[in-house]
Design a protein around this motif. Sequence first.
Motif, short mmCIF file in Angstrom:
data_model
loop_
_atom_site.label_atom_id
_atom_site.label_comp_id
_atom_site.label_asym_id
_atom_site.label_seq_id
_atom_site.Cartn_x
_atom_site.Cartn_y
_atom_site.Cartn_z
N MET A 1 -8.52 -7.46 -27.97
CA MET A 1 -8.62 -7.27 -29.41
C MET A 1 -9.58 -6.11 -29.66
N GLN A 2 -9.24 -5.29 -30.66
CA GLN A 2 -10.04 -4.10 -30.94
C GLN A 2 -10.49 -4.05 -32.39
N ILE A 3 -11.59 -3.31 -32.61
CA ILE A 3 -12.15 -3.10 -33.93
C ILE A 3 -12.37 -1.60 -34.13
N LYS A 4 -12.12 -1.14 -35.34
CA LYS A 4 -12.25 0.28 -35.67
C LYS A 4 -13.72 0.69 -35.64
N VAL A 42 -21.08 6.33 -32.32
CA VAL A 42 -19.92 5.48 -32.58
C VAL A 42 -19.00 6.29 -33.49
N LEU A 43 -17.82 6.58 -33.00
CA LEU A 43 -16.88 7.41 -33.74
C LEU A 43 -16.03 6.53 -34.65
N SER A 44 -16.04 6.84 -35.93
CA SER A 44 -15.36 6.02 -36.94
C SER A 44 -13.87 5.84 -36.67
N THR A 45 -13.25 6.82 -36.06
CA THR A 45 -11.80 6.76 -35.85
C THR A 45 -11.41 6.12 -34.52
N ASN A 46 -12.37 5.87 -33.64
CA ASN A 46 -12.06 5.27 -32.34
C ASN A 46 -11.93 3.75 -32.47
N TRP A 47 -11.29 3.17 -31.46
CA TRP A 47 -11.17 1.72 -31.35
C TRP A 47 -12.08 1.23 -30.24
N TYR A 48 -12.72 0.08 -30.47
CA TYR A 48 -13.66 -0.50 -29.51
C TYR A 48 -13.30 -1.96 -29.26
N TYR A 112 -8.58 -2.10 -39.51
CA TYR A 112 -9.91 -2.35 -38.95
C TYR A 112 -9.89 -3.26 -37.74
N TYR A 113 -8.89 -4.11 -37.64
CA TYR A 113 -8.79 -5.06 -36.53
C TYR A 113 -7.37 -5.01 -35.98
N GLN A 114 -7.25 -4.81 -34.65
CA GLN A 114 -5.93 -4.77 -34.01
C GLN A 114 -5.87 -5.76 -32.87
N PRO A 115 -4.88 -6.59 -32.78
CA PRO A 115 -3.87 -6.85 -33.82
C PRO A 115 -4.42 -7.84 -34.84
N GLU A 143 -15.13 -13.97 -38.73
CA GLU A 143 -14.64 -14.62 -39.95
C GLU A 143 -15.70 -14.53 -41.05
N HIS A 144 -16.95 -14.73 -40.71
CA HIS A 144 -18.01 -14.65 -41.72
C HIS A 144 -18.30 -13.21 -42.13
N ARG A 145 -18.18 -12.29 -41.20
CA ARG A 145 -18.34 -10.88 -41.54
C ARG A 145 -17.28 -10.47 -42.58
N ILE A 146 -16.05 -10.90 -42.36
CA ILE A 146 -14.96 -10.59 -43.29
C ILE A 146 -15.24 -11.25 -44.65
N GLY A 147 -15.72 -12.49 -44.63
CA GLY A 147 -16.07 -13.17 -45.88
C GLY A 147 -17.14 -12.42 -46.66
#
Length: 188
Positions: A1-4, A42-48, A112-115, A143-147
Amino acid sequence: MQIKGSAVKSISDFLKKSHPDKFTVWLNSLPQDSKTIFENPVLSTNWYSLREAAIVPTEILGRLLFNDEVKGAWQCGRFSAESALTGIYKFFIKAATPSFIVDRAGKIFSTYYQPSKMSVIEKGEDWVRLKVSDFDEPSKLIEHRIGGWIEKAIEIHGVSFVTVDIQKSMAQGDPWTEYMVKWGYGKN
């Protein structure tokens, strides 16, 4: 799982802006894989990696700043929304209805989140129920970050109060995560 990268960057930016005296302590508390991410730009367009770039750093941030990992995740989400929704985006947030804001958040969630997938499953005049699915690495902290992000985005709009309740949680074994978002103008 990746995050932007832009979501990852907001974690270190939160510390640098809100708790600059704790940044080095936090960075040195990270396991090497996570530390390497934040020692470099940390590059904004990269996936981590979601785990190394967000879950673990947020867990340590929460313990360090609040003695509460969940509170740290929520505050990180709020900061992320505040940072992202500036300039022209802030104008659109203020001009839109809360329902439209949440609808739009669902559409950009997978950027922001894949997948991942977020959809509105039910809505009323002053509330909306959101469903997060297709999230391969469920995490209570994410989940709490998204909230927190949703809560701050609606607050930026200018409502008097907002509540965001996590009613189902993939991290707790439910088949999806469900948020109940309510807002109001001039009432409690």
